[in-house]
Design an enzyme around this catalytic site. Structure first.
Site, short mmCIF file in Angstrom:
data_model
loop_
_atom_site.label_atom_id
_atom_site.label_comp_id
_atom_site.label_asym_id
_atom_site.label_seq_id
_atom_site.Cartn_x
_atom_site.Cartn_y
_atom_site.Cartn_z
N LYS A 114 0.82 -1.22 0.00
CA LYS A 114 0.00 0.00 0.00
C LYS A 114 0.85 1.26 0.00
CE LYS A 114 -4.47 -1.37 1.80
NZ LYS A 114 -5.48 -1.15 2.84
N LYS A 196 -5.80 -10.18 -7.16
CA LYS A 196 -6.97 -10.31 -6.29
C LYS A 196 -8.09 -9.36 -6.74
CE LYS A 196 -6.90 -8.67 -2.35
NZ LYS A 196 -6.93 -8.10 -1.04
N LYS A 199 -11.24 -3.61 -4.20
CA LYS A 199 -12.07 -2.41 -4.22
C LYS A 199 -11.42 -1.31 -5.04
CE LYS A 199 -13.96 -2.85 0.46
NZ LYS A 199 -13.75 -2.47 1.86
P1 AMP Z 1 -11.42 -5.02 3.19
O1 AMP Z 1 -12.31 -4.57 2.13
O2 AMP Z 1 -9.98 -4.92 2.82
O3 AMP Z 1 -11.73 -4.43 4.54
O4 AMP Z 1 -11.70 -6.58 3.33
C1 AMP Z 1 -12.82 -7.12 4.01
C2 AMP Z 1 -12.71 -8.62 4.06
O5 AMP Z 1 -12.84 -9.17 2.74
C3 AMP Z 1 -11.37 -9.12 4.59
O6 AMP Z 1 -11.59 -10.25 5.43
C4 AMP Z 1 -10.62 -9.52 3.35
O7 AMP Z 1 -9.66 -10.52 3.61
C5 AMP Z 1 -11.74 -10.04 2.46
N1 AMP Z 1 -11.41 -9.92 1.02
C6 AMP Z 1 -11.08 -8.79 0.36
N2 AMP Z 1 -10.83 -9.04 -0.93
C7 AMP Z 1 -11.01 -10.38 -1.11
C8 AMP Z 1 -10.93 -11.26 -2.24
N3 AMP Z 1 -10.59 -10.81 -3.45
N4 AMP Z 1 -11.18 -12.58 -2.04
C9 AMP Z 1 -11.53 -13.04 -0.82
N5 AMP Z 1 -11.64 -12.27 0.29
C10 AMP Z 1 -11.39 -10.95 0.15
#
Ligand code: AMP
Ligand code: TRP
Length: 333
Positions: A114, A196, A199
């Protein structure tokens, strides 16, 4: 035995299928098991480790809560709140930052990704981000933490911090939290099977949002990157075909059929036929969630009440932990 569950999601908008299959779906299953006490947090203090537009942040907090509830988390059963509503998180993070070692933080790969090339310009908060995550978890004595694969290293750090605190203060004070993961902890981008689903990807075609319309889903799956071969006959022939492999993973997660079975079902068929079936099951999954999200977003009074009630409950639990920590560390007069 009661399991104490804690997890958090950043309110940075664009909640997608990866967030749902990798994390939120697990939250719902854990919420539905009466042996569990669940706390789900909208981690707005984590979101501000990179610059946020205040108006957008506010609406993203509401959208995240709406997505939790629309996906099936019941606010009567689970505590749902936002991190900045409970000051113990910031205090806990400070205290634990005095326990964590800089050498541990220097190894965190997410910070390196990041912060990019110019680390000097990254916020101090982005660097100490995993310590705040440890505070989130440990304040509630959580034993189980449902997260996607990308959070595994942060969770290990939380265990290291808990262990060092216990060692330094001579007690089994914090339980060591364990990850809860399913097979879908890494849903990949629809444009690049080696990246991956995220967002922040600049292409909106790389992800399916939980608020997408049926037409959006149709177009995104149609345009998703594949190759010109037919569907594979077995798992082995998926080698070198990361995009098809990812779409099969998604199909298997959504249909709750094993990947092996899904491969068998479509073996030798045209990719377009598979994509059409995949579109149908994705629409069946997302349409009701997306329309519920839209309804809930219009009921700000309800969403704010959920957050307020959740914060009150979270405050009373975390205040006890903070007071015990004060005692143990000699911070009380
Ligand atoms: P975040 O949006 O970074 O706060 O992520 C929220 C949750 O979604 C966390 O537990 C991440 O590990 C999971 N997550 C985010 N992107 C992915 C993805 N591409 N595949 C699976 N899990 C994900
Ligand atoms: N860092 C997590 C993510 O980006 C979000 C998070 C914050 C979290 N605090 C947490 C996840 C505590 C699990 C437990 O996805």
């Amino acid at each position: 035995m009661i399991k104490k569950i804690f997890s958090g999601v950043q309110p940075t908008g664009n909640l997608h299928l990866g967030n749902y299959l990798g994390a939120i779906k697990n939250f719902v299953d854990l919420n539905n098991d009466s042996n569990n006490e669940c706390v789900f947090c909208v981690v707005d203090l984590h979101a501000i480790t990179v610059k946020q537009n205040p108006r957008e942040l506010k609406s993203n907090i509401q959208e995240t809560v709406a997505t939790f509830i629309a996906s099936g988390i019941d606010p009567k059963r689970s505590i749902i709140f936002n991190q900045s509503g409970v000051p113990a998180h910031a205090e806990g993070a400070w205290i634990l930052s005095c326990v964590a070692r800089t050498g541990w933080l220097n190894r965190m790969t997410q910070f390196k990704e990041k912060a990019g090339k110019d680390k000097e310009k990254a916020s101090v908060g982005l660097y100490s981000y995993p310590v705040l995550m440890a505070a989130d978890i440990l304040l509630y004595d959580a034993t189980h933490v449902p997260v996607g694969d990308d959070q595994k290293q942060h969770l290990e750090l939380s265990r290291d911090i808990a262990h060092k605190f216990n060692t330094d203060y001579g007690l089994d004070f914090f339980p060591l939290p364990e990850p809860v993961m399913n097979n879908n902890t890494r849903i990949m981008s629809l444009r690049d099977g080696n990246k991956k689903m995220s967002k922040s990807d600049s292409s909106s075609y790389s992800r399916i949002l939980m608020t997408d319309s049926n037409d959006d889903i149709r177009t995104k799956i149609k345009k998703s990157k594949t190759d010109s071969m037919k569907m594979p006959n077995d798992e082995l022939s998926l080698d070198g075909r990361p995009e098809i492999s990812n779409l099969l993973n998604i199909f298997s997660a959504v249909s709750k059929e094993s990947k092996e079975l899904v491969i068998k079902k479509f073996a030798g068929k045209e990719i377009s036929e598979f994509k059409s079936d995949l579109t149908d099951i994705l629409i069946d999954l997302i349409e009701p969630i997306s329309s519920e999200i839209k309804k809930l977003i219009d009921d700000k009074g309800f969403l704010n009440k959920v957050l307020q009630d959740g914060a009150n409950k979270a405050k009373s639990i975390s205040a006890v932990t903070i007071s015990e920590i004060h005692d143990l560390m000699g911070l009380k007069s």
